[in-house]
Write a protein that holds these residues in place. Structure first.
Motif, short mmCIF file in Angstrom:
data_model
loop_
_atom_site.label_atom_id
_atom_site.label_comp_id
_atom_site.label_asym_id
_atom_site.label_seq_id
_atom_site.Cartn_x
_atom_site.Cartn_y
_atom_site.Cartn_z
N PHE A 80 38.52 35.14 23.75
CA PHE A 80 38.82 36.14 24.78
C PHE A 80 37.68 36.29 25.77
CE2 PHE A 80 38.55 40.40 26.53
CZ PHE A 80 39.73 40.42 27.24
N SER A 81 36.46 36.42 25.26
CA SER A 81 35.32 36.59 26.16
C SER A 81 35.17 35.39 27.09
CB SER A 81 34.04 36.79 25.34
OG SER A 81 34.09 38.00 24.63
N SER A 82 35.38 34.19 26.55
CA SER A 82 35.26 32.98 27.37
C SER A 82 36.38 32.91 28.40
CB SER A 82 35.30 31.73 26.47
OG SER A 82 34.27 31.77 25.51
N THR A 83 37.60 33.19 27.96
CA THR A 83 38.74 33.17 28.88
C THR A 83 38.57 34.20 29.99
OG1 THR A 83 40.21 32.47 27.08
CG2 THR A 83 41.25 33.36 29.06
N ALA A 84 38.14 35.40 29.61
CA ALA A 84 37.95 36.48 30.59
C ALA A 84 36.86 36.13 31.58
CB ALA A 84 37.62 37.78 29.87
N SER A 85 35.79 35.49 31.11
CA SER A 85 34.71 35.09 32.01
C SER A 85 35.19 34.11 33.06
CB SER A 85 33.55 34.48 31.21
OG SER A 85 33.02 35.41 30.29
N VAL A 86 35.97 33.12 32.61
CA VAL A 86 36.47 32.10 33.54
C VAL A 86 37.50 32.71 34.49
CG1 VAL A 86 37.77 29.95 33.71
CG2 VAL A 86 36.02 30.21 31.94
N MET A 87 38.42 33.48 33.95
CA MET A 87 39.48 34.05 34.79
C MET A 87 38.93 35.01 35.83
SD MET A 87 42.81 34.74 32.46
CE MET A 87 43.56 35.37 33.94
N SER A 88 37.91 35.77 35.45
CA SER A 88 37.35 36.73 36.41
C SER A 88 36.73 36.03 37.61
CB SER A 88 36.29 37.60 35.72
OG SER A 88 35.22 36.82 35.22
N LEU A 89 36.30 34.79 37.42
CA LEU A 89 35.74 34.03 38.55
C LEU A 89 36.79 33.75 39.61
CD1 LEU A 89 33.46 31.47 36.67
CD2 LEU A 89 32.73 33.48 37.97
N LEU A 90 38.07 33.78 39.23
CA LEU A 90 39.15 33.56 40.20
C LEU A 90 39.22 34.68 41.23
CD1 LEU A 90 41.98 32.32 37.79
CD2 LEU A 90 40.40 30.94 39.17
N SER A 91 38.62 35.82 40.90
CA SER A 91 38.63 36.94 41.86
C SER A 91 37.49 36.83 42.87
CB SER A 91 38.52 38.27 41.11
OG SER A 91 37.25 38.40 40.48
N LEU A 92 36.63 35.84 42.70
CA LEU A 92 35.47 35.69 43.59
C LEU A 92 35.86 35.57 45.07
CD1 LEU A 92 32.39 35.38 43.81
CD2 LEU A 92 32.67 32.94 43.31
N PRO A 93 36.90 34.79 45.42
CA PRO A 93 37.27 34.69 46.84
C PRO A 93 37.82 35.99 47.43
CG PRO A 93 38.17 32.83 45.58
CD PRO A 93 37.68 33.85 44.60
N PHE A 94 38.20 36.93 46.57
CA PHE A 94 38.80 38.16 47.06
C PHE A 94 37.78 39.27 47.29
CE2 PHE A 94 42.04 35.84 44.72
CZ PHE A 94 43.07 35.80 45.64
N GLY A 95 36.49 38.91 47.24
CA GLY A 95 35.51 39.88 47.68
C GLY A 95 34.60 40.46 46.62
N TRP A 96 33.79 39.62 45.98
CA TRP A 96 32.69 40.15 45.19
C TRP A 96 31.64 40.67 46.17
CZ3 TRP A 96 31.09 37.14 40.18
CH2 TRP A 96 32.20 37.03 39.34
N GLN A 97 30.82 41.58 45.73
CA GLN A 97 29.81 42.12 46.62
C GLN A 97 28.40 41.78 46.12
OE1 GLN A 97 30.94 46.32 46.13
NE2 GLN A 97 28.97 46.72 45.14
N ALA A 98 27.48 41.78 47.05
CA ALA A 98 26.07 41.56 46.68
C ALA A 98 25.58 42.78 45.92
CB ALA A 98 25.23 41.33 47.93
N LEU A 99 24.98 42.54 44.77
CA LEU A 99 24.53 43.64 43.92
C LEU A 99 23.05 43.92 44.12
CD1 LEU A 99 26.30 42.63 40.57
CD2 LEU A 99 27.12 44.24 42.30
#
Length: 353
Positions: free
Chosen positions: A237-256
């Motif tokens: 689950f942790s591995s799948t969630a890590s990879v899948m969350s990267l799919l949201s990168l084009p939709f606007g991650w912000q600089a932290l």
């Protein structure tokens, strides 16, 4: 006749879930090995039970700390939070498994697609839960998540055909009334045109949808635990969630900022550590004994929310939360009673053949 493996998780499966924890895994995955009486009589068993309760309370505190870190980081995009929560949780889990000599087989599975399906559902629940967490007072966000075990009962009847007796249906109905009481101040705003522009209204809607999706994730976990080990489920689950969350990168991650980065990394480590502690808790004591202590998160949420964020628990939250907690504890107690009845029935039935 041996008890079916999926049945061993039902007592724990209604225990509730931490906001931002692995959806569906809070109890269902962690009860892989039921507590067994230790040699040495009642004193040893009692000591083990107390240790299990203590570990459960500490795990709850760690998960509340995780939620606090995420909330303190501000309104970071949900997909970005999911990545930090999932990716950095892997490190303490891998270290723990390596210490116990179980890392070599942790990723081994014959059901990769089942794990991915569970991951897809779990990521959806986690993302919506984090969205709610960043927009609601901490106590309210935590308490609304208690709707999950109630919905597990409902979905178990609808999708799995489980026989649910009137006692549990009544508890579910009462618990959902509690959820309605908590949500009522925000839900009444839906009659106004500006409701969808209100961040707390959106937070409540997201929290309730997250609870429903998380309940579906629990059903998928119940299926996985029949053949898979705890370590395998958690790491997949942790591995799948890590990879899948990267799919949201084009939709606007912000600089932290450095502070936000530190908080989100800490949240991830807390998530992994909390999972380890929770797993240990269910090894030392019966799930039906440990599970009710899940609800100490509401008390911690009220205290931490006030001290850290200045969140004052509303009367609706306190009253509704008390109702939901009472309903959840009743369901756990009822599952315990049914488990004892099944055990007595098996012992009373002579072997056939």
């Amino acid at each position: 006749m041996a008890r079916p493996r999926h049945q061993a998780y039902r007592d724990a499966g209604n225990a509730g879930a931490h906001l931002g924890g692995d959806p569906g895994s809070i109890a269902g995955v962690t009860a892989e090995k039921k507590a067994e009486p230790k040699v040495g009589g009642d004193h040893a068993v009692g000591h083990s039970t107390l240790r299990g309760i203590a570990l459960k309370i500490v795990s709850v505190a760690v998960f509340v700390g995780m939620s606090t870190c995420i909330k303190a980081a501000g309104t970071v995009p949900a997909g970005q939070i999911v990545f930090f929560r999932s990716f950095f949780a892997i490190f303490p889990i891998i270290a723990f498994l390596a210490f116990r000599g179980k890392l070599g087989t942790a990723f081994t599975t014959k059901r990769p697609f089942n794990h991915v399906a569970r991951g897809v559902v779990g990521v959806g629940a986690m993302g919506l839960g984090f969205f709610a967490l960043t927009r609601l007072p901490l106590p309210e966000a935590i308490t609304l998540n208690y709707a999950q075990p109630l919905l597990v009962v409902v979905f178990s009847s609808i999708f799995l055909g489980e026989a649910i007796r009137v006692y549990r249906w009544s508890a579910v109905a009462v618990g959902l009334v509690g959820v309605l009481i908590i949500s009522w101040p925000e839900l009444t705003l839906l009659r106004s045109g500006a409701a969808l522009g209100d961040q707390e209204v959106l937070g409540v809607i997201a929290a309730l949808i997250a609870a429903a999706i998380s309940a579906v994730a629990m059903l998928l976990v119940r299926n996985l635990v029949q053949t898979e080990k705890t370590a395998t489920i958690v790491l997949w689950f942790s591995s799948t969630a890590s990879v899948m969350s990267l799919l949201s990168l084009p939709f606007g991650w912000q600089a932290l900022t450095p502070g936000q980065t530190a908080l989100l990394v800490a949240a991830g480590f807390c998530g992994g550590l909390g999972q380890i502690l929770m797993t240990a808790a269910y090894r030392h004591a019966e799930a039906s004994v440990v599970a009710p202590f899940e609800y100490t998160s509401m008390i911690l949420g009220v205290v931490v929310g006030y001290l850290v964020f200045g969140d004052v628990a509303s009367l609706n939250m306190l009253a509704g939360g008390a109702i939901v907690v009472a309903a959840g504890i009743f369901i756990i107690w009822r599952e315990r009673q049914l488990g004892l009845e099944r055990t007595r029935t098996r012992k009373a039935t002579p072997p056939q053949g």
